[in-house]
Design a protein around this motif. Sequence first.
Motif, mmCIF file in Angstrom:
data_model
loop_
_atom_site.group_PDB
_atom_site.id
_atom_site.type_symbol
_atom_site.label_atom_id
_atom_site.label_comp_id
_atom_site.label_asym_id
_atom_site.label_seq_id
_atom_site.Cartn_x
_atom_site.Cartn_y
_atom_site.Cartn_z
ATOM 1 N N ALA A 20 0.790 -1.114 0.002
ATOM 2 C CA ALA A 20 -0.145 -0.102 -0.194
ATOM 3 C C ALA A 20 0.696 1.127 0.015
ATOM 4 O O ALA A 20 0.700 2.246 -0.769
ATOM 5 N N GLY A 21 2.053 1.247 0.707
ATOM 6 C CA GLY A 21 2.505 2.490 0.932
ATOM 7 C C GLY A 21 3.652 2.537 -0.556
ATOM 8 O O GLY A 21 3.795 3.770 -0.813
ATOM 9 N N LEU A 22 4.120 1.434 -0.931
ATOM 10 C CA LEU A 22 4.850 1.628 -1.890
ATOM 11 C C LEU A 22 4.126 1.964 -3.436
ATOM 12 O O LEU A 22 4.604 2.688 -4.374
ATOM 13 N N LEU A 23 2.620 1.842 -3.339
ATOM 14 C CA LEU A 23 1.861 2.164 -4.283
ATOM 15 C C LEU A 23 1.294 3.808 -4.181
ATOM 16 O O LEU A 23 1.270 4.517 -5.083
ATOM 17 N N ALA A 107 14.829 -2.681 -2.942
ATOM 18 C CA ALA A 107 15.700 -1.832 -3.805
ATOM 19 C C ALA A 107 14.702 -0.599 -4.034
ATOM 20 O O ALA A 107 15.005 0.288 -4.056
ATOM 21 N N TRP A 108 13.455 -0.831 -4.558
ATOM 22 C CA TRP A 108 12.623 0.038 -4.781
ATOM 23 C C TRP A 108 12.338 0.988 -3.542
ATOM 24 O O TRP A 108 12.271 2.524 -3.521
ATOM 25 N N GLY A 110 13.984 1.444 -1.088
ATOM 26 C CA GLY A 110 15.225 2.451 -0.910
ATOM 27 C C GLY A 110 15.541 3.463 -1.617
ATOM 28 O O GLY A 110 15.679 4.822 -1.407
ATOM 29 N N PHE A 111 15.137 3.384 -3.047
ATOM 30 C CA PHE A 111 15.153 4.405 -4.192
ATOM 31 C C PHE A 111 14.264 5.528 -3.551
ATOM 32 O O PHE A 111 14.413 6.649 -3.739
ATOM 33 N N LEU A 112 12.904 4.994 -3.352
ATOM 34 C CA LEU A 112 12.071 6.018 -2.822
ATOM 35 C C LEU A 112 12.363 6.828 -1.560
ATOM 36 O O LEU A 112 12.009 8.071 -1.800
ATOM 37 N N ALA A 113 12.752 5.983 -0.716
ATOM 38 C CA ALA A 113 13.610 6.858 0.517
ATOM 39 C C ALA A 113 14.364 7.911 0.076
ATOM 40 O O ALA A 113 14.450 9.134 0.559
ATOM 41 N N GLY A 114 15.265 7.575 -0.763
ATOM 42 C CA GLY A 114 16.364 8.473 -1.353
ATOM 43 C C GLY A 114 15.942 9.696 -2.040
ATOM 44 O O GLY A 114 16.363 10.847 -1.716
ATOM 45 N N GLU A 115 14.849 9.260 -2.731
ATOM 46 C CA GLU A 115 14.207 10.233 -3.642
ATOM 47 C C GLU A 115 13.650 11.416 -2.773
ATOM 48 O O GLU A 115 13.243 12.606 -3.203
ATOM 49 N N ARG A 132 4.130 8.863 -12.032
ATOM 50 C CA ARG A 132 3.078 8.125 -12.637
ATOM 51 C C ARG A 132 3.363 6.931 -13.290
ATOM 52 O O ARG A 132 2.401 5.842 -13.337
ATOM 53 N N MET A 133 4.091 6.761 -14.315
ATOM 54 C CA MET A 133 4.322 6.057 -14.929
ATOM 55 C C MET A 133 5.188 4.789 -14.028
ATOM 56 O O MET A 133 5.065 3.360 -14.616
ATOM 57 N N THR A 134 5.946 4.943 -13.111
ATOM 58 C CA THR A 134 6.766 4.100 -12.148
ATOM 59 C C THR A 134 5.932 3.468 -10.942
ATOM 60 O O THR A 134 5.999 2.573 -10.479
#
Length: 156
Positions: A20-23, A107-108, A110-115, A132-134
């Motif tokens: 839910a959070g990742l989306l 990894a995704w 981690g990427f979101l946290a870094g972003e 929106r695409m990712t």
Amino acid sequence: MSWYDLARGLHILAVIAWMAGLLFLPRLYAYDVEQNGKAEPLRSEMQGLLRLWQARLLGIILGPAMGAAWVFGLWLLWLRSGNGADWSFAHQPWMIAKLVGVVALSAWHGFLAGERKRIVAGASTRSGRFWRMTNEVPFLIAIVMVVSVTTEWAFG
């Protein structure tokens, strides 16, 4: 009730919260980025609110849910192995696909946290269109993972 069933149920609940959070987080990033073209003071007020939501989502839901998914997933692996006696299932294609998916989702995350750090610092170059695409990437990975675990497919 078996320990395996308990671990599986807790793992599923943790993964639901994590997914839910990742989306949702990339959608918040898209809204945040799109505030840059708007006039003050509404822009800064809205970005402040969006960034508060981002921080809470990462800290209160995403981080703990990912940790719980990992803990309960490792517990499931241990129980499935017969308390460490037989790890032969871990070499099956379906389990490898599941584990690759876990690494990809982590990894995704981690990427979101870094972003988020880059967005707050004003250093992000990502557009609302990118977010929106990712946005559906975690769901596509989850499809492969769930189908792999539920079917236990193999080659040949």
